[in-house]
Design a protein around this motif. Sequence first.
Motif, PDB file in Angstrom:
ATOM      1  N   ALA A   1       8.012  -1.554  -7.960  1.00 12.12           N
ATOM      2  CA  ALA A   1       8.489  -2.767  -7.287  1.00 12.12           C
ATOM      3  C   ALA A   1       8.920  -2.425  -5.870  1.00 12.12           C
ATOM      4  O   ALA A   1      10.092  -2.457  -5.524  1.00 12.12           O
ATOM      5  CB  ALA A   1       9.636  -3.395  -8.072  1.00 12.12           C
ATOM      6  N   ASP A   2       7.972  -2.043  -5.060  1.00 12.75           N
ATOM      7  CA  ASP A   2       8.244  -1.796  -3.661  1.00 12.75           C
ATOM      8  C   ASP A   2       6.994  -2.169  -2.873  1.00 12.75           C
ATOM      9  O   ASP A   2       5.887  -2.205  -3.427  1.00 12.75           O
ATOM     10  CB  ASP A   2       8.614  -0.333  -3.427  1.00 12.75           C
TER      11      ASP A   2
ATOM     12  N   ASN B   1       3.333  -1.633 -11.954  1.00 13.91           N
ATOM     13  CA  ASN B   1       3.457  -1.378 -10.513  1.00 13.91           C
ATOM     14  C   ASN B   1       4.884  -1.012 -10.146  1.00 13.91           C
ATOM     15  O   ASN B   1       5.837  -1.439 -10.810  1.00 13.91           O
ATOM     16  CB  ASN B   1       2.993  -2.579  -9.675  1.00 13.91           C
TER      17      ASN B   1
ATOM     18  N   GLN C   1      10.378 -10.362  -4.206  1.00 17.52           N
ATOM     19  CA  GLN C   1       9.035 -10.018  -3.713  1.00 17.52           C
ATOM     20  C   GLN C   1       8.121  -9.674  -4.867  1.00 17.52           C
ATOM     21  O   GLN C   1       6.955 -10.043  -4.901  1.00 17.52           O
ATOM     22  CB  GLN C   1       9.116  -8.806  -2.783  1.00 17.52           C
ATOM     23  N   ASN C   2       8.673  -8.942  -5.833  1.00 15.63           N
ATOM     24  CA  ASN C   2       7.878  -8.524  -6.975  1.00 15.63           C
ATOM     25  C   ASN C   2       7.441  -9.736  -7.791  1.00 15.63           C
ATOM     26  O   ASN C   2       6.367  -9.748  -8.368  1.00 15.63           O
ATOM     27  CB  ASN C   2       8.712  -7.565  -7.834  1.00 15.63           C
TER      28      ASN C   2
ATOM     29  N   SER D   1       6.621  -4.034 -14.191  1.00  7.85           N
ATOM     30  CA  SER D   1       6.955  -3.297 -12.979  1.00  7.85           C
ATOM     31  C   SER D   1       8.209  -2.480 -13.218  1.00  7.85           C
ATOM     32  O   SER D   1       8.920  -2.688 -14.189  1.00  7.85           O
ATOM     33  CB  SER D   1       7.178  -4.266 -11.813  1.00  7.85           C
TER      34      SER D   1
ATOM     35  N   LYS E   1       4.717  -9.155   0.276  1.00  7.10           N
ATOM     36  CA  LYS E   1       5.186  -7.854   0.757  1.00  7.10           C
ATOM     37  C   LYS E   1       6.033  -8.032   2.006  1.00  7.10           C
ATOM     38  O   LYS E   1       6.875  -8.914   2.070  1.00  7.10           O
ATOM     39  CB  LYS E   1       3.980  -6.956   0.994  1.00  7.10           C
TER      40      LYS E   1
ATOM     41  N   THR F   1      13.795  -7.266  -3.148  1.00  8.07           N
ATOM     42  CA  THR F   1      12.647  -6.590  -3.742  1.00  8.07           C
ATOM     43  C   THR F   1      12.211  -7.289  -5.027  1.00  8.07           C
ATOM     44  O   THR F   1      11.027  -7.477  -5.285  1.00  8.07           O
ATOM     45  CB  THR F   1      13.007  -5.127  -4.055  1.00  8.07           C
ATOM     46  N   TRP F   2      13.197  -7.686  -5.822  1.00 10.46           N
ATOM     47  CA  TRP F   2      12.895  -8.372  -7.076  1.00 10.46           C
ATOM     48  C   TRP F   2      12.137  -9.680  -6.812  1.00 10.46           C
ATOM     49  O   TRP F   2      11.140  -9.974  -7.459  1.00 10.46           O
ATOM     50  CB  TRP F   2      14.210  -8.655  -7.814  1.00 10.46           C
TER      51      TRP F   2
ATOM     52  N   ILE G   1       3.761  -3.620  -4.824  1.00 11.23           N
ATOM     53  CA  ILE G   1       3.767  -5.059  -5.084  1.00 11.23           C
ATOM     54  C   ILE G   1       2.490  -5.694  -4.553  1.00 11.23           C
ATOM     55  O   ILE G   1       1.846  -6.515  -5.215  1.00 11.23           O
ATOM     56  CB  ILE G   1       4.997  -5.708  -4.392  1.00 11.23           C
ATOM     57  N   GLU G   2       2.109  -5.296  -3.357  1.00 10.32           N
ATOM     58  CA  GLU G   2       0.948  -5.920  -2.730  1.00 10.32           C
ATOM     59  C   GLU G   2      -0.343  -5.572  -3.483  1.00 10.32           C
ATOM     60  O   GLU G   2      -1.204  -6.438  -3.678  1.00 10.32           O
ATOM     61  CB  GLU G   2       0.850  -5.468  -1.267  1.00 10.32           C
TER      62      GLU G   2
ATOM     63  N   GLY H   1       4.841 -11.533  -5.260  1.00 13.49           N
ATOM     64  CA  GLY H   1       3.709 -10.762  -4.756  1.00 13.49           C
ATOM     65  C   GLY H   1       3.681 -10.660  -3.250  1.00 13.49           C
ATOM     66  O   GLY H   1       2.735 -10.157  -2.656  1.00 13.49           O
TER      67      GLY H   1
END
Lengths: 310, 404
Positions: free
Chosen positions: B189-190, B187, A130-131, B216, A136, A127-128, B194-195, A134
């Motif tokens: 962070a999921d 945001n 991805q954050n 985030s 998903k 998740t980190w 995120i998107e 950006g």
Amino acid sequence: MTLPDWKTVGGAAVLFGLAALLPYSGSGYYLGLGITIAMFAVLATSWALFSGPTHYISLATAAFFGVGTYVTGLGFEALPYWTLPLIAGVAGAVLAGLVGLATLRLSGVYFVIFTLGLAELVRQIITWSQNRSGQKGLYVLTDMTEAGIYWQLLGLAAAVFLAGWLIARSRLGFALRIIGDDETVAAHSGINTALAKVLLFMVSGGVAAMVGAILAPRFVYIEPSLAFAPILSFQVVIMALLGGTGRLWGPLVGVIPFTFLLEAIASNFPNQTTLALGVAFLVIVYLLPRGFVGLIEDAKARMRRTEGAL
Amino acid sequence: MKRRTLMKLTAATSLALSMMHGPAFADAHVDPIVIGAVAPKTGPLAGGSTVSHWPNIALWAGQINARGGLNVGGTMHPVEIIEYDDQTNPGETIKAVQRLATQDEADFILAPYGTGLNIAAAPIFARYGYPQITSTAITDQVAELSAQFPNMFFTLGGSKGLAEGAVEVLVNLRDAGDIGSKVAMVNVADAFGIELAAAARPALEAAGFDIVYDSSYPLGTQDLSPVVKGAANAGPDAFLAWSYPGDTFALTELSQIEGMDVKVFYTAVGASFPAYYGRFGAAAENIIGAGGVNADSQAFQDYRAAHMAATGAEPDYWASAMMYSSLQVLEQAIEGAGTIDRAVVSQYIKDNAFETVVGTIDFDAQNNNASFWTVGQWQDGVFRGVASTGREGAVDVKIKTGWE
């Protein structure tokens, strides 16, 4: 190998051959159930390979499974498909090795807690990242069919059973049984207990990651909350214990009735699924404290007694 | 003795059950149209689906059967709903859809709930040829998905459109001289958070906004006050939170306590819930958020009244109406095609436009509904749409004046 060995191997091969015919039944429904059974059979059996003899309860299955799905999700466009389960297996084994080295010197409840946290840890790392990027969910759009997934799982199951059978007859298997009975005695007998445990944990972790890699095309969409769902770890433990971990085929006889039970509950009690499941657990633990293996062995013993009486 | 009591009980129960089912299937000669429904009743997504998914199915089936059923080629067929709980688990969603297709032989299956569960079920819908009219799947991969699954339809829009809608609202306010160009943005962070943030960042920069705070926080975090304090200290003109329901409520509450002095306050998922206004009352006035509807249209007013009468709960101002509109599309397609042949009905959905509670839905070549609400605002206790990609009925956006 002796004659009884050949009989065992031959019998298992015939059973696997029969199971491989399922996709030809033409029923998508039973094939779907077959995939669920094959998936949990592999996961529960490989779990029991490690946890059966050592009595270490691992709740890390979801972590390895999730890593496997991400290997497929990230790699399926760049790499040939057949390499993905293998890469996942290596990744899972390496992760299990690292975790094992860090934790298998611990015992009992510390190990359980750590493995439970592992899935959450890996999930948070993904998740980190991805954050940061950006990015998903991942889309695994392939033309893999359900039958293809089923056969891959079945092949993996055969490999796990063979590995389990060979390990049980090896020095490693013997060492693990001694560790399970009394770790202090094992250490005094000159067994490298940490190494033996880590090796088996790596087998179990690698296999779970391979299952994840094989199943990723079925889910199509991969995101952390779905890939690392902790419920999977618990389901595997429950099914393995329901079957019985003392025998290689023990988890399998837990997985099959359990899958049909889950299916019956899901289709008949759509509004009380969780409640019905809880009641079913209570009944099982009360009536079958030693799992299905215990039930089968009691029946065998009764038959022998009856024969003796005649 | 005991057994006899049990038998009596069973007989009484089955009699009662058959009486309950009686009126719906009064005409024994007509087969009901069997419609399958799979969505979470338990698990992480159950909170959302019990607000915006399941009540609509009950409402819709009740309405259809009250008017005698679906008119298929001149014969009225009642609908029979078969429901399954997928426990927010994609494996269970797949199994349940398969069960509906092969064991229950459902004539149609309603799209599941949420992005991941819908996409997981797409191969099964495609294999058995069921149209899958999604109303809660948010994806920016519509082209790829509809190429692989030709009967999969999308109504809720993409994260890009939602984020750009919010930026467009800011641009309009700045051009009118109502706000400056300082934006604070946070945001969750999921996945979706995120998107949205990833789509908003370049859009804000391209529009010449100055992102003075960008942070985030993990999903499910208990303490959001550092985030709110950090954002407030940056002295922004507008605060944007790409948030989920839990943190939408928490961020709003903390901002109220902090007295965050902004002219635009945006939270994403959850701002359109009636419970949001119920919780914050007048303090929620002029807060903007993701979603929205043409709340003043007669169609929505009627829908809202019917929803409350049938289920005892208010619909939310975004996903509820979208979900109901997807059922209207299916209903009109079956009646318009005059058959329950799924291939014909799917083609009918592609070829025609549908009048629904959210307005006209007309799918493009990629099975996408390109017109959707992107931003709504609480005005006088109603969450009214203020920005959309081609919907009518948008009201003027107002700036936020304090938290009283």
